[in-house]
Design an enzyme around this catalytic site. Sequence first.
Site, PDB file in Angstrom:
ATOM      1  N   TRP A  77       7.581  -4.412   3.247  1.00  0.00           N
ATOM      2  CA  TRP A  77       7.229  -3.475   2.192  1.00  0.00           C
ATOM      3  C   TRP A  77       7.852  -2.106   2.422  1.00  0.00           C
ATOM      4  CZ3 TRP A  77       6.958  -3.254  -2.473  1.00  0.00           C
ATOM      5  CH2 TRP A  77       6.120  -2.438  -3.238  1.00  0.00           C
ATOM      6  N   ALA A  87       7.290  -7.473  -1.835  1.00  0.00           N
ATOM      7  CA  ALA A  87       8.512  -6.837  -1.344  1.00  0.00           C
ATOM      8  C   ALA A  87       9.751  -7.647  -1.702  1.00  0.00           C
ATOM      9  CB  ALA A  87       8.417  -6.652   0.172  1.00  0.00           C
ATOM     10  N   LYS A 108      -8.724  -6.886  -2.423  1.00  0.00           N
ATOM     11  CA  LYS A 108      -8.172  -8.099  -3.048  1.00  0.00           C
ATOM     12  C   LYS A 108      -7.615  -9.058  -1.998  1.00  0.00           C
ATOM     13  CE  LYS A 108      -3.843  -6.615  -2.376  1.00  0.00           C
ATOM     14  NZ  LYS A 108      -2.766  -7.254  -1.609  1.00  0.00           N
ATOM     15  N   VAL A 165       1.501  -9.335   9.862  1.00  0.00           N
ATOM     16  CA  VAL A 165       0.117  -8.902   9.701  1.00  0.00           C
ATOM     17  C   VAL A 165      -0.521  -9.585   8.490  1.00  0.00           C
ATOM     18  CG1 VAL A 165      -1.354  -6.924   9.177  1.00  0.00           C
ATOM     19  CG2 VAL A 165       0.543  -6.683  10.793  1.00  0.00           C
ATOM     20  N   GLU A 189      -3.563  -8.656   6.584  1.00  0.00           N
ATOM     21  CA  GLU A 189      -4.572  -7.599   6.486  1.00  0.00           C
ATOM     22  C   GLU A 189      -5.928  -8.131   6.024  1.00  0.00           C
ATOM     23  OE1 GLU A 189      -4.751  -4.642   7.477  1.00  0.00           O
ATOM     24  OE2 GLU A 189      -2.747  -3.773   7.609  1.00  0.00           O
TER      25      GLU A 189
END
Length: 340
Positions: free
Chosen positions: A12, A141, A192, A280, A282
Amino acid sequence: MTKITVIGAGSWGTALAMVLADNGHDVRIWGNRPELMNEINTKRENSRYLPGITLPSTIVAYSSLEEALVDVNTVLLVVPTKAYRDVLQEMKEIVTEPITWIHASKGIEPGTSKRISEVIEEEIPESLIKDVVVLSGPSHAEEVGLHQATTVTSAAKRMEAAEGVQDLFMNSYFRVYTNPDIVGVELGGALKNIIALAAGISDGLGLGDNAKAALMTRGLTEIARLGRKMGGNPLTFAGLTGMGDLIVTCTSVHSRNWRAGNMLGKGHSLEEVLESMGMVVEGVRTTKAAHELAEKMEVEMPITAALYDVLFNGNNVKDAVGSLMGRVRKHEVEAIPDLL
């Protein structure tokens, strides 16, 4: 032309650096892997996080944070939530003038359950902060790197700051709206990920479209419920950073959180999933943080609670589905005093 440094050279951060470079800004990107920074500078590619995409020649990569921050007036933070305080503590020893701090990370800090803008304001002296702005929305991304049409939201306490970031990023393939609801925008982007994990589990179990639609819809209810309790505008969660981000994260194979959930649904352990992903996820950390927030603030979040038990208490995913389907009967629509 703005001098801007992107902190974080993941997928990103790299994609957003491309947008800024395409807009003619002086763009630097910092990462803690010298070999990756060298690859960006010499081969114009980030093969680890955004493979197959040619990066603009105007992006300059640094592995030295001090060099990356020379004379910048804006920074864009795109690092994992757990790394924010360490990175910010280094940065505040280097930055000497007030600058604009933008962040594009979607998560809640582990341990404190704080939003990222709160972490920035805690760690960076007020004398070094011009504005804190959040950039968030439904945005993979990989698609931004290919210049596919993408729309996001810029949020700040001062609308002039949000509009300034809108001007920085907006172009023919990257559209930016503004919103003064920094709380709602941050929470929508973070929460989300929890529902995306659950949607991935649903798909991994082969539960079908009906179940997934229910998860997404009731999941949005949970997001709005906690978000409103924390001061967010309920309407924000029907926008790009709520419903929009939820749709794209729950339905795309590009979504790390969906992919992680899908593996869990197919019987893999959390440890196996995280090792396999290599990046990652998240949603795992955010599930823990949101569950703690929900209990503290007495907000009902049954999907989040069920997922928490799967991730951290070893509950079986099929049992979690059964517990959700067997809950006490409820009304679907809740009265929201602000709107009625």
